[in-house]
Design a protein around this motif. Sequence first.
Motif, PDB file in Angstrom:
ATOM      1  N   ILE A  68      31.371 -14.665  22.214  1.00 41.77           N
ATOM      2  CA  ILE A  68      32.590 -15.450  22.382  1.00 41.77           C
ATOM      3  C   ILE A  68      32.404 -16.746  21.585  1.00 41.77           C
ATOM      4  O   ILE A  68      31.516 -17.546  21.900  1.00 41.77           O
ATOM      5  CB  ILE A  68      32.867 -15.740  23.878  1.00 41.77           C
ATOM      6  N   PRO A  69      33.188 -16.939  20.514  1.00 40.74           N
ATOM      7  CA  PRO A  69      33.006 -18.122  19.665  1.00 40.74           C
ATOM      8  C   PRO A  69      33.020 -19.416  20.475  1.00 40.74           C
ATOM      9  O   PRO A  69      33.830 -19.578  21.393  1.00 40.74           O
ATOM     10  CB  PRO A  69      34.201 -18.071  18.705  1.00 40.74           C
ATOM     11  N   GLY A  70      32.085 -20.297  20.145  1.00 38.59           N
ATOM     12  CA  GLY A  70      32.028 -21.595  20.823  1.00 38.59           C
ATOM     13  C   GLY A  70      31.208 -21.597  22.093  1.00 38.59           C
ATOM     14  O   GLY A  70      31.012 -22.630  22.721  1.00 38.59           O
ATOM     15  N   LEU A  71      30.725 -20.423  22.496  1.00 35.54           N
ATOM     16  CA  LEU A  71      29.945 -20.318  23.733  1.00 35.54           C
ATOM     17  C   LEU A  71      28.672 -19.549  23.418  1.00 35.54           C
ATOM     18  O   LEU A  71      28.724 -18.377  23.063  1.00 35.54           O
ATOM     19  CB  LEU A  71      30.770 -19.561  24.780  1.00 35.54           C
ATOM     20  N   SER A  72      27.522 -20.203  23.517  1.00 36.51           N
ATOM     21  CA  SER A  72      26.279 -19.499  23.177  1.00 36.51           C
ATOM     22  C   SER A  72      25.896 -18.566  24.317  1.00 36.51           C
ATOM     23  O   SER A  72      26.349 -18.711  25.453  1.00 36.51           O
ATOM     24  CB  SER A  72      25.146 -20.503  22.936  1.00 36.51           C
ATOM     25  N   TRP A  73      25.032 -17.622  24.005  1.00 35.91           N
ATOM     26  CA  TRP A  73      24.574 -16.689  25.047  1.00 35.91           C
ATOM     27  C   TRP A  73      23.784 -17.422  26.129  1.00 35.91           C
ATOM     28  O   TRP A  73      23.815 -17.056  27.289  1.00 35.91           O
ATOM     29  CB  TRP A  73      23.761 -15.569  24.406  1.00 35.91           C
ATOM     30  N   TRP A  74      23.087 -18.459  25.721  1.00 39.84           N
ATOM     31  CA  TRP A  74      22.361 -19.272  26.712  1.00 39.84           C
ATOM     32  C   TRP A  74      23.365 -19.877  27.701  1.00 39.84           C
ATOM     33  O   TRP A  74      23.142 -19.883  28.907  1.00 39.84           O
ATOM     34  CB  TRP A  74      21.583 -20.366  25.997  1.00 39.84           C
ATOM     35  N   ASP A  75      24.514 -20.368  27.183  1.00 37.44           N
ATOM     36  CA  ASP A  75      25.558 -20.931  28.051  1.00 37.44           C
ATOM     37  C   ASP A  75      26.095 -19.866  29.004  1.00 37.44           C
ATOM     38  O   ASP A  75      26.363 -20.130  30.178  1.00 37.44           O
ATOM     39  CB  ASP A  75      26.749 -21.451  27.225  1.00 37.44           C
ATOM     40  N   GLN A  76      26.294 -18.648  28.469  1.00 39.04           N
ATOM     41  CA  GLN A  76      26.894 -17.582  29.268  1.00 39.04           C
ATOM     42  C   GLN A  76      25.973 -17.084  30.381  1.00 39.04           C
ATOM     43  O   GLN A  76      26.421 -16.791  31.478  1.00 39.04           O
ATOM     44  CB  GLN A  76      27.269 -16.383  28.373  1.00 39.04           C
ATOM     45  N   ILE A  77      24.684 -16.997  30.073  1.00 41.92           N
ATOM     46  CA  ILE A  77      23.747 -16.384  31.014  1.00 41.92           C
ATOM     47  C   ILE A  77      23.005 -17.420  31.841  1.00 41.92           C
ATOM     48  O   ILE A  77      22.742 -17.223  33.021  1.00 41.92           O
ATOM     49  CB  ILE A  77      22.708 -15.501  30.260  1.00 41.92           C
ATOM     50  N   GLY A  78      22.617 -18.527  31.213  1.00 39.22           N
ATOM     51  CA  GLY A  78      21.797 -19.519  31.901  1.00 39.22           C
ATOM     52  C   GLY A  78      20.317 -19.255  31.645  1.00 39.22           C
ATOM     53  O   GLY A  78      19.954 -18.431  30.808  1.00 39.22           O
ATOM     54  N   PRO A  79      19.422 -19.914  32.382  1.00 40.54           N
ATOM     55  CA  PRO A  79      17.978 -19.811  32.137  1.00 40.54           C
ATOM     56  C   PRO A  79      17.437 -18.373  32.263  1.00 40.54           C
ATOM     57  O   PRO A  79      16.406 -18.051  31.697  1.00 40.54           O
ATOM     58  CB  PRO A  79      17.352 -20.704  33.219  1.00 40.54           C
ATOM     59  N   GLN A  80      18.161 -17.521  33.008  1.00 44.39           N
ATOM     60  CA  GLN A  80      17.701 -16.126  33.163  1.00 44.39           C
ATOM     61  C   GLN A  80      17.675 -15.385  31.823  1.00 44.39           C
ATOM     62  O   GLN A  80      17.034 -14.341  31.699  1.00 44.39           O
ATOM     63  CB  GLN A  80      18.607 -15.337  34.127  1.00 44.39           C
ATOM     64  N   TYR A  81      18.366 -15.939  30.842  1.00 47.43           N
ATOM     65  CA  TYR A  81      18.389 -15.353  29.493  1.00 47.43           C
ATOM     66  C   TYR A  81      16.962 -15.110  28.988  1.00 47.43           C
ATOM     67  O   TYR A  81      16.671 -14.118  28.332  1.00 47.43           O
ATOM     68  CB  TYR A  81      19.138 -16.307  28.559  1.00 47.43           C
TER      69      TYR A  81
END
Length: 255
Positions: A68-81
């Motif tokens: 999703i443009p503008g949203l990193s995977w780290w943002d989407q998942i959190g530290p569990q990434y």
Amino acid sequence: EPIESYIRKAVSMGMHAYGVSSHGPVPYDLSWASDKDKIDDYLADIHRLQTEWQNNIEIYAGMEIDFIPGLSWWDQIGPQYRELDYVIGSVHLVDNFDDGRPWEIEGSHEVFREGLDQIFKGDARAAVTRYYELIRWMVMLENPDIVGHLDKIKIQNAGGKYFSETDPWYRHEIEKTLKVIANTGAIIEVNTRGLYSGKTLDLYPSQWVLERIHALRIPITLNSDAHTPEEITAGFEFASQILRKIGFRKLTILR
């Protein structure tokens, strides 16, 4: 079905390794996406099974995450990434309606048509071009381990309703996208789900695309995108025949 049902089935089929990948959370209310607050339970479940089944099979914790443009995977998942063994990067959502809803390219045909008309003024070429642009961004910005169902957009194109895969512009988009993937070392998923579910007449990606992938020496993996334990190897025999015919002699798996 619980994850353990898939593991039991994989062990009964003599598999040496099995990767579990749920759909990751997205910032929209969509039925197929995981809840962000359930990721801890998901990972705990996989870690428990890794221990319980360690003498029978290697189990890996994965996730299919939407770009999703503008949203990193780290943002989407959190530290569990950090705890994921691998990530499958996919694009299911292409831009948004005026009311903020994401346009699901895999949803019902009515929703597809609505998005095509409202967001892209009915221009299929513009929509498809945008889809592949998002895949290229995803590969460059997020560097996924695996690129999921590369040409998923064709799910809506039965009978060449919106475009032809022989159109020069379409082939150009695929070629540009493959060159970006080839530069990152990402693995391309050969996905059999469209075929065995009757939604497409070919694999994801199509056979001619696989020929280009082989020529560019991009690594591949084989995945049924199973939604039930019975589907774990659905379509594998057919896919293997095609891959061998093209000249592929190896798959990439986690060990």
